[in-house]
Write an enzyme that holds these catalytic residues in place. Sequence first.
Site, PDB file in Angstrom:
ATOM      1  N   GLY A  64       0.836  -1.204   0.000  1.00  0.00           N
ATOM      2  CA  GLY A  64       0.000   0.000   0.000  1.00  0.00           C
ATOM      3  C   GLY A  64       0.867   1.249   0.000  1.00  0.00           C
ATOM      4  O   GLY A  64       0.478   2.295   0.516  1.00  0.00           O
ATOM      5  N   TYR A 112     -15.491  -5.712   5.870  1.00  0.00           N
ATOM      6  CA  TYR A 112     -14.372  -4.905   6.351  1.00  0.00           C
ATOM      7  C   TYR A 112     -14.077  -5.253   7.815  1.00  0.00           C
ATOM      8  O   TYR A 112     -12.931  -5.554   8.173  1.00  0.00           O
ATOM      9  CB  TYR A 112     -14.712  -3.416   6.209  1.00  0.00           C
ATOM     10  CG  TYR A 112     -13.574  -2.513   6.619  1.00  0.00           C
ATOM     11  CD1 TYR A 112     -12.470  -2.336   5.789  1.00  0.00           C
ATOM     12  CD2 TYR A 112     -13.591  -1.848   7.839  1.00  0.00           C
ATOM     13  CE1 TYR A 112     -11.415  -1.525   6.177  1.00  0.00           C
ATOM     14  CE2 TYR A 112     -12.538  -1.035   8.227  1.00  0.00           C
ATOM     15  CZ  TYR A 112     -11.453  -0.871   7.392  1.00  0.00           C
ATOM     16  OH  TYR A 112     -10.400  -0.080   7.777  1.00  0.00           O
ATOM     17  N   LEU A 121      -3.108  -7.563  -5.029  1.00  0.00           N
ATOM     18  CA  LEU A 121      -3.169  -8.437  -3.856  1.00  0.00           C
ATOM     19  C   LEU A 121      -4.552  -9.055  -3.653  1.00  0.00           C
ATOM     20  O   LEU A 121      -4.754  -9.783  -2.684  1.00  0.00           O
ATOM     21  CB  LEU A 121      -2.733  -7.669  -2.598  1.00  0.00           C
ATOM     22  CG  LEU A 121      -1.311  -7.096  -2.639  1.00  0.00           C
ATOM     23  CD1 LEU A 121      -0.985  -6.399  -1.317  1.00  0.00           C
ATOM     24  CD2 LEU A 121      -0.275  -8.177  -2.929  1.00  0.00           C
TER      25      LEU A 121
HETATM   26  P1  NAD Z   1      -5.379   4.350   0.850  1.00  0.00           P
HETATM   27  O1  NAD Z   1      -6.518   4.001  -0.057  1.00  0.00           O
HETATM   28  O2  NAD Z   1      -4.885   5.739   0.840  1.00  0.00           O
HETATM   29  O3  NAD Z   1      -4.143   3.364   0.566  1.00  0.00           O
HETATM   30  C1  NAD Z   1      -4.358   1.978   0.408  1.00  0.00           C
HETATM   31  C2  NAD Z   1      -3.383   1.459  -0.632  1.00  0.00           C
HETATM   32  O4  NAD Z   1      -3.678   0.067  -0.827  1.00  0.00           O
HETATM   33  C3  NAD Z   1      -3.505   2.145  -2.001  1.00  0.00           C
HETATM   34  O5  NAD Z   1      -2.244   2.599  -2.464  1.00  0.00           O
HETATM   35  C4  NAD Z   1      -4.073   1.075  -2.898  1.00  0.00           C
HETATM   36  O6  NAD Z   1      -3.665   1.166  -4.250  1.00  0.00           O
HETATM   37  C5  NAD Z   1      -3.549  -0.198  -2.220  1.00  0.00           C
HETATM   38  N1  NAD Z   1      -4.358  -1.334  -2.630  1.00  0.00           N
HETATM   39  C6  NAD Z   1      -5.713  -1.430  -2.611  1.00  0.00           C
HETATM   40  N2  NAD Z   1      -6.101  -2.566  -3.207  1.00  0.00           N
HETATM   41  C7  NAD Z   1      -4.965  -3.205  -3.590  1.00  0.00           C
HETATM   42  C8  NAD Z   1      -4.726  -4.425  -4.286  1.00  0.00           C
HETATM   43  N3  NAD Z   1      -5.726  -5.208  -4.738  1.00  0.00           N
HETATM   44  N4  NAD Z   1      -3.434  -4.786  -4.501  1.00  0.00           N
HETATM   45  C9  NAD Z   1      -2.415  -3.994  -4.101  1.00  0.00           C
HETATM   46  N5  NAD Z   1      -2.594  -2.817  -3.474  1.00  0.00           N
HETATM   47  C10 NAD Z   1      -3.858  -2.433  -3.224  1.00  0.00           C
HETATM   48  O7  NAD Z   1      -5.840   3.883   2.304  1.00  0.00           O
HETATM   49  P2  NAD Z   1      -5.293   4.199   3.780  1.00  0.00           P
HETATM   50  O8  NAD Z   1      -6.361   4.935   4.471  1.00  0.00           O
HETATM   51  O9  NAD Z   1      -3.908   4.705   3.780  1.00  0.00           O
HETATM   52  O10 NAD Z   1      -5.352   2.718   4.367  1.00  0.00           O
HETATM   53  C11 NAD Z   1      -4.198   1.977   4.773  1.00  0.00           C
HETATM   54  C12 NAD Z   1      -4.676   0.830   5.640  1.00  0.00           C
HETATM   55  O11 NAD Z   1      -5.286   1.353   6.822  1.00  0.00           O
HETATM   56  C13 NAD Z   1      -5.744  -0.041   4.988  1.00  0.00           C
HETATM   57  O12 NAD Z   1      -5.510  -1.388   5.334  1.00  0.00           O
HETATM   58  C14 NAD Z   1      -7.040   0.432   5.614  1.00  0.00           C
HETATM   59  O13 NAD Z   1      -8.017  -0.572   5.640  1.00  0.00           O
HETATM   60  C15 NAD Z   1      -6.564   0.796   7.003  1.00  0.00           C
HETATM   61  N6  NAD Z   1      -7.397   1.772   7.724  1.00  0.00           N
HETATM   62  C16 NAD Z   1      -7.667   2.998   7.199  1.00  0.00           C
HETATM   63  C17 NAD Z   1      -8.402   3.898   7.941  1.00  0.00           C
HETATM   64  C18 NAD Z   1      -8.721   5.289   7.442  1.00  0.00           C
HETATM   65  O14 NAD Z   1      -9.570   5.957   8.038  1.00  0.00           O
HETATM   66  N7  NAD Z   1      -8.071   5.794   6.434  1.00  0.00           N
HETATM   67  C19 NAD Z   1      -8.887   3.541   9.205  1.00  0.00           C
HETATM   68  C20 NAD Z   1      -8.584   2.276   9.708  1.00  0.00           C
HETATM   69  C21 NAD Z   1      -7.823   1.394   8.963  1.00  0.00           C
END
Ligand code: NAD
Length: 285
Positions: free
Chosen positions: A8, A157, A42
């Site tokens: 990511g 989720y 992924l």
């Molecule tokens: P984001 O969307 O900015 O980044 C997520 C990244 O994952 C992206 O670069 C995307 O291209 C990559 N990704 C998605 N599907 C993919 C795939 N099939 N193969 C390879 N890469 C893939 O999101 P974020 O907010 O930075 O989230 C990071 C982590 O934190 C995630 O696991 C998310 O579930 C978790 N999270 C986010 C939040 C929030 O509020 N932003 C809260 C709790 C948990």
Amino acid sequence: MGTYVVTGSASGMGKATAERLRANGHTVIGVDIQPADVVADLSTPAGRRAAADAVRSACGGRLDGAVLAAGLGPTPGREQPALITQVNYFGVVELLAAWRPALAAGDRAKVVVFSSNSTTTIPAIPGRAIRALLAGDGDKAVRALRLFGKAASSMAYGASKVAVSRWVREHAVTRDWAGAGIRLNAIAPGAILTPLLEKQLSTPAEAKAIHSFPVPIGGFGDPGKLADWVVFMLSDAADFLCGSVLFVDGGSDAYFRATDWPASVPAWRLVPYLRRFKRNESFSQ
Ligand code: NAD
């Protein structure tokens, strides 16, 4: 200086973590479906295998740490429950299983897995879906989510994040992980202002739910500050951190669950310890 893999790495918290590690002089192998050092999807077994192999050869068989940040949010949609469980659960555990030998070859390697405070703030996440994921059966997990209709993505989720957190805690303490010197932990963010959250905020119904959700500190978290926590969990300061799930969520988990944790261990879990104590044996996994 160490070698770290960050999934990511193209966006949000993964991107901010990769930037900080690189600024500190480390080598980072970024993995993402968007432009990255290793471009892989992924959500499929083939994509995960390709990512695992590419990183194994890029790191020369040794990793000082791994950050598993690739993930999807609870966006509604027919195909979403399957995608969410594939990326958020299998996109973590299959890669970690493949990289474990390289992490064991590192010096006190640290792993940080992205969980979420949705694990404790979404009510009634189906246990059947969580158990199916932990058993490696993604199709069964998706079947267990179908009856939730429009809420299926949200449940997918929650289930994916509970399952990945349990996987972390169960594996962290074993011979293969703690016994091999690898520190395996998770971080559970609340609402952090990344592209993932911005997408949710652009839908009026989701925005309404997010804005009315209790966050005692107020507002949203900053991805760079979350990345600071991750970098800390990769540092020597985290040498004694093992199997923890660190909530950085502005107080939402404490708001809903102030009296649920800490909870005392059930007596039957102490039986192996008491046997060792009687036999004068020291602890080994
Ligand atoms: P984001 O969307 O900015 O980044 C997520 C990244 O994952 C992206 O670069 C995307 O291209 C990559 N990704 C998605 N599907 C993919 C795939 N099939 N193969 C390879 N890469 C893939 O999101 P974020 O907010 O930075 O989230 C990071 C982590 O934190 C995630 O696991 C998310 O579930 C978790 N999270 C986010 C939040 C929030 O509020 N932003 C809260 C709790 C948990």
